[in-house]
Design a protein around this motif. Sequence first.
Motif, PDB file in Angstrom:
ATOM      1  N   LEU A 160      66.292 -16.212 -10.673  1.00 21.50           N
ATOM      2  CA  LEU A 160      65.384 -17.337 -10.877  1.00 21.50           C
ATOM      3  C   LEU A 160      66.129 -18.662 -10.999  1.00 21.50           C
ATOM      4  O   LEU A 160      65.554 -19.726 -10.756  1.00 21.50           O
ATOM      5  N   GLY A 161      67.393 -18.612 -11.401  1.00 19.48           N
ATOM      6  CA  GLY A 161      68.161 -19.840 -11.576  1.00 19.48           C
ATOM      7  C   GLY A 161      68.672 -20.425 -10.280  1.00 19.48           C
ATOM      8  O   GLY A 161      69.116 -21.585 -10.258  1.00 19.48           O
ATOM      9  N   TYR A 162      68.604 -19.667  -9.172  1.00 16.38           N
ATOM     10  CA  TYR A 162      69.073 -20.201  -7.896  1.00 16.38           C
ATOM     11  C   TYR A 162      68.194 -21.342  -7.387  1.00 16.38           C
ATOM     12  O   TYR A 162      68.633 -22.121  -6.533  1.00 16.38           O
ATOM     13  N   LYS A 163      66.978 -21.447  -7.879  1.00 16.45           N
ATOM     14  CA  LYS A 163      66.100 -22.516  -7.379  1.00 16.45           C
ATOM     15  C   LYS A 163      66.575 -23.898  -7.819  1.00 16.45           C
ATOM     16  O   LYS A 163      66.197 -24.900  -7.210  1.00 16.45           O
ATOM     17  N   TYR A 164      67.401 -23.982  -8.861  1.00 16.27           N
ATOM     18  CA  TYR A 164      67.884 -25.293  -9.299  1.00 16.27           C
ATOM     19  C   TYR A 164      68.772 -25.954  -8.250  1.00 16.27           C
ATOM     20  O   TYR A 164      68.883 -27.184  -8.215  1.00 16.27           O
ATOM     21  N   VAL A 165      69.401 -25.143  -7.384  1.00 17.75           N
ATOM     22  CA  VAL A 165      70.223 -25.713  -6.316  1.00 17.75           C
ATOM     23  C   VAL A 165      69.350 -26.522  -5.363  1.00 17.75           C
ATOM     24  O   VAL A 165      69.674 -27.652  -4.991  1.00 17.75           O
ATOM     25  N   GLY A 166      68.217 -25.956  -4.962  1.00 18.35           N
ATOM     26  CA  GLY A 166      67.305 -26.684  -4.091  1.00 18.35           C
ATOM     27  C   GLY A 166      66.681 -27.892  -4.771  1.00 18.35           C
ATOM     28  O   GLY A 166      66.439 -28.927  -4.123  1.00 18.35           O
ATOM     29  N   MET A 167      66.430 -27.777  -6.062  1.00 18.04           N
ATOM     30  CA  MET A 167      65.871 -28.912  -6.799  1.00 18.04           C
ATOM     31  C   MET A 167      66.848 -30.078  -6.839  1.00 18.04           C
ATOM     32  O   MET A 167      66.459 -31.244  -6.705  1.00 18.04           O
ATOM     33  N   ILE A 168      68.131 -29.780  -7.005  1.00 12.77           N
ATOM     34  CA  ILE A 168      69.144 -30.840  -7.006  1.00 12.77           C
ATOM     35  C   ILE A 168      69.184 -31.535  -5.649  1.00 12.77           C
ATOM     36  O   ILE A 168      69.210 -32.774  -5.567  1.00 12.77           O
ATOM     37  N   GLY A 169      69.186 -30.746  -4.582  1.00 13.98           N
ATOM     38  CA  GLY A 169      69.203 -31.338  -3.245  1.00 13.98           C
ATOM     39  C   GLY A 169      67.994 -32.212  -2.978  1.00 13.98           C
ATOM     40  O   GLY A 169      68.110 -33.299  -2.391  1.00 13.98           O
ATOM     41  N   GLY A 170      66.814 -31.762  -3.414  1.00 14.60           N
ATOM     42  CA  GLY A 170      65.606 -32.543  -3.204  1.00 14.60           C
ATOM     43  C   GLY A 170      65.634 -33.873  -3.948  1.00 14.60           C
ATOM     44  O   GLY A 170      65.270 -34.916  -3.393  1.00 14.60           O
ATOM     45  N   VAL A 171      66.064 -33.852  -5.206  1.00 17.79           N
ATOM     46  CA  VAL A 171      66.100 -35.090  -5.998  1.00 17.79           C
ATOM     47  C   VAL A 171      67.136 -36.069  -5.435  1.00 17.79           C
ATOM     48  O   VAL A 171      66.883 -37.280  -5.337  1.00 17.79           O
ATOM     49  N   LEU A 172      68.305 -35.560  -5.046  1.00 18.89           N
ATOM     50  CA  LEU A 172      69.331 -36.447  -4.492  1.00 18.89           C
ATOM     51  C   LEU A 172      68.872 -37.088  -3.188  1.00 18.89           C
ATOM     52  O   LEU A 172      69.090 -38.283  -2.959  1.00 18.89           O
ATOM     53  N   MET A 173      68.238 -36.302  -2.324  1.00 21.24           N
ATOM     54  CA  MET A 173      67.730 -36.875  -1.077  1.00 21.24           C
ATOM     55  C   MET A 173      66.600 -37.863  -1.348  1.00 21.24           C
ATOM     56  O   MET A 173      66.415 -38.834  -0.616  1.00 21.24           O
ATOM     57  N   GLY A 174      65.840 -37.609  -2.420  1.00 21.03           N
ATOM     58  CA  GLY A 174      64.801 -38.553  -2.789  1.00 21.03           C
ATOM     59  C   GLY A 174      65.369 -39.875  -3.262  1.00 21.03           C
ATOM     60  O   GLY A 174      64.822 -40.945  -2.975  1.00 21.03           O
ATOM     61  N   LEU A 175      66.497 -39.822  -3.982  1.00 21.49           N
ATOM     62  CA  LEU A 175      67.137 -41.053  -4.430  1.00 21.49           C
ATOM     63  C   LEU A 175      67.744 -41.838  -3.272  1.00 21.49           C
ATOM     64  O   LEU A 175      67.789 -43.067  -3.298  1.00 21.49           O
ATOM     65  N   LEU A 176      68.208 -41.114  -2.243  1.00 17.88           N
ATOM     66  CA  LEU A 176      68.868 -41.781  -1.124  1.00 17.88           C
ATOM     67  C   LEU A 176      67.886 -42.258  -0.056  1.00 17.88           C
ATOM     68  O   LEU A 176      68.040 -43.351   0.495  1.00 17.88           O
ATOM     69  N   PHE A 177      66.879 -41.437   0.252  1.00 14.73           N
ATOM     70  CA  PHE A 177      66.000 -41.720   1.388  1.00 14.73           C
ATOM     71  C   PHE A 177      64.530 -41.814   1.007  1.00 14.73           C
ATOM     72  O   PHE A 177      63.677 -41.857   1.894  1.00 14.73           O
ATOM     73  N   GLY A 178      64.231 -41.813  -0.267  1.00 14.78           N
ATOM     74  CA  GLY A 178      62.838 -41.945  -0.668  1.00 14.78           C
ATOM     75  C   GLY A 178      62.090 -40.621  -0.623  1.00 14.78           C
ATOM     76  O   GLY A 178      62.676 -39.541  -0.532  1.00 14.78           O
ATOM     77  N   LYS A 179      60.776 -40.723  -0.657  1.00 11.40           N
ATOM     78  CA  LYS A 179      59.944 -39.526  -0.727  1.00 11.40           C
ATOM     79  C   LYS A 179      60.011 -38.679   0.544  1.00 11.40           C
ATOM     80  O   LYS A 179      59.830 -37.466   0.489  1.00 11.40           O
ATOM     81  N   ILE A 180      60.260 -39.332   1.685  1.00 13.23           N
ATOM     82  CA  ILE A 180      60.340 -38.560   2.926  1.00 13.23           C
ATOM     83  C   ILE A 180      61.524 -37.594   2.874  1.00 13.23           C
ATOM     84  O   ILE A 180      61.398 -36.406   3.170  1.00 13.23           O
ATOM     85  N   GLY A 181      62.686 -38.094   2.476  1.00 13.96           N
ATOM     86  CA  GLY A 181      63.837 -37.222   2.336  1.00 13.96           C
ATOM     87  C   GLY A 181      63.635 -36.153   1.280  1.00 13.96           C
ATOM     88  O   GLY A 181      64.081 -35.010   1.436  1.00 13.96           O
ATOM     89  N   TYR A 182      62.950 -36.523   0.195  1.00 18.29           N
ATOM     90  CA  TYR A 182      62.684 -35.553  -0.870  1.00 18.29           C
ATOM     91  C   TYR A 182      61.827 -34.402  -0.361  1.00 18.29           C
ATOM     92  O   TYR A 182      62.151 -33.220  -0.572  1.00 18.29           O
ATOM     93  N   TYR A 183      60.736 -34.704   0.326  1.00 20.90           N
ATOM     94  CA  TYR A 183      59.832 -33.657   0.788  1.00 20.90           C
ATOM     95  C   TYR A 183      60.463 -32.797   1.879  1.00 20.90           C
ATOM     96  O   TYR A 183      60.234 -31.581   1.931  1.00 20.90           O
ATOM     97  N   VAL A 184      61.259 -33.415   2.759  1.00 24.86           N
ATOM     98  CA  VAL A 184      61.888 -32.631   3.830  1.00 24.86           C
ATOM     99  C   VAL A 184      62.895 -31.636   3.251  1.00 24.86           C
ATOM    100  O   VAL A 184      62.859 -30.438   3.561  1.00 24.86           O
ATOM    101  N   VAL A 185      63.791 -32.113   2.406  1.00 24.42           N
ATOM    102  CA  VAL A 185      64.831 -31.236   1.849  1.00 24.42           C
ATOM    103  C   VAL A 185      64.229 -30.219   0.885  1.00 24.42           C
ATOM    104  O   VAL A 185      64.582 -29.033   0.922  1.00 24.42           O
ATOM    105  N   LEU A 186      63.323 -30.663   0.038  1.00 23.83           N
ATOM    106  CA  LEU A 186      62.722 -29.726  -0.907  1.00 23.83           C
ATOM    107  C   LEU A 186      61.886 -28.675  -0.183  1.00 23.83           C
ATOM    108  O   LEU A 186      61.876 -27.500  -0.579  1.00 23.83           O
ATOM    109  N   GLY A 187      61.186 -29.075   0.881  1.00 24.81           N
ATOM    110  CA  GLY A 187      60.414 -28.097   1.640  1.00 24.81           C
ATOM    111  C   GLY A 187      61.291 -27.035   2.264  1.00 24.81           C
ATOM    112  O   GLY A 187      60.962 -25.839   2.233  1.00 24.81           O
TER     113      GLY A 187
END
Length: 248
Positions: A160-187
Motif C-alpha cells: 500500500l505504501g508504493y502509491k506514495y511514489v506516484g503521489m510525489i510525481g503527480g505533485v511535483l509535475m503539478g508544481l512545474l506544469f500546473g494542473k495539466i501536468g498533475y493530472y497526466v502524471v497522476l493518471g
Amino acid sequence: MADPHQLFDDTSSAQSRGYGAQRAPSGLGYPAASASPQAAFLADPVSNMAMAYGSSLAAQGKELVDKNDWEVQYQQDTPVAPRFDVNAPDLYIPAMAFITYVLVAGLALGTQDRFSPDLLGLQASSALAWLTLEVLAILLSLYLVTVNTDLTTIDLVAFLGYKYVGMIGGVLMGLLFGKIGYYVVLGWCCVSIFVFMIRTLRLKILAEAAAEGVPVRGARNQLRMYLTMAVAAAQPLLMYWLTFHLVR
C-alpha cells in the motif's frame, strides 16, 4: 588465320568466354552481389546489423516477459530477502516515499503561501491514518472471507505504501506544469499502481483459492476476486484524495 599486320593476338573473346562468364555485370558497372549471406551483409552492413540487433532485443524482451511472473521466491518455506528478489516486498521504498511525500507537500503549501507546521503535521497524520485504515480494512476483509494467505501486516504496508511514489510525481509535475501536468502524471501512476496491485494480490489471494481446490466460479472465490479489485481500485482514489488540494 592471324592477320600478318597484327602485332598482338586478340584475346578479348577468350576472356569474355572464360572470366566474363563468371561475373555478370550489373547496371552500375560493378559485379552483382552474390546470394550468399556474407555477400548480402557486406552489401548493406548497417541495415543488416540493425535487423540482427532488433531480433536479438525482441527475443530478450520476450524471454524477460515470460520469466517475469511476479512471484516471490521461497527458500525452505521462507520468503527470500528483498535484496535477493526484486518481487519481494520491502519497507524501504514505502518509508522513503512517505517521508518525501510529506516534504513535497510542505513545499507545495509553501509555494502557495499556505505553509504552517500545524498544516504540515495534519497532512502527515492524515496520510498515516488512511494507510492504517487500509491495512485494518484489508485484514478484516481477509478474515471475513476466510482467506488462508501468507500476507502479513508488513507486506500490506509495503504494497500500500508504493502509491506514495506516484503521489510525489503527480505533485511535483503539478508544481512545474500546473494542473495539466498533475493530472497526466497522476493518471499514469494510478493506472500503474492499479495493475501492480491486481497482479500482486492475485498471486497472494486468488492463488490460495486455486491451491485449496475452490471452484473458479464459486461464491468464495468471487468474493476474493472482488476484494482484490476493491483494494486495487482504492489506491487511485486515495492518491487523488491526498494530493488534489496541493496543486492549484
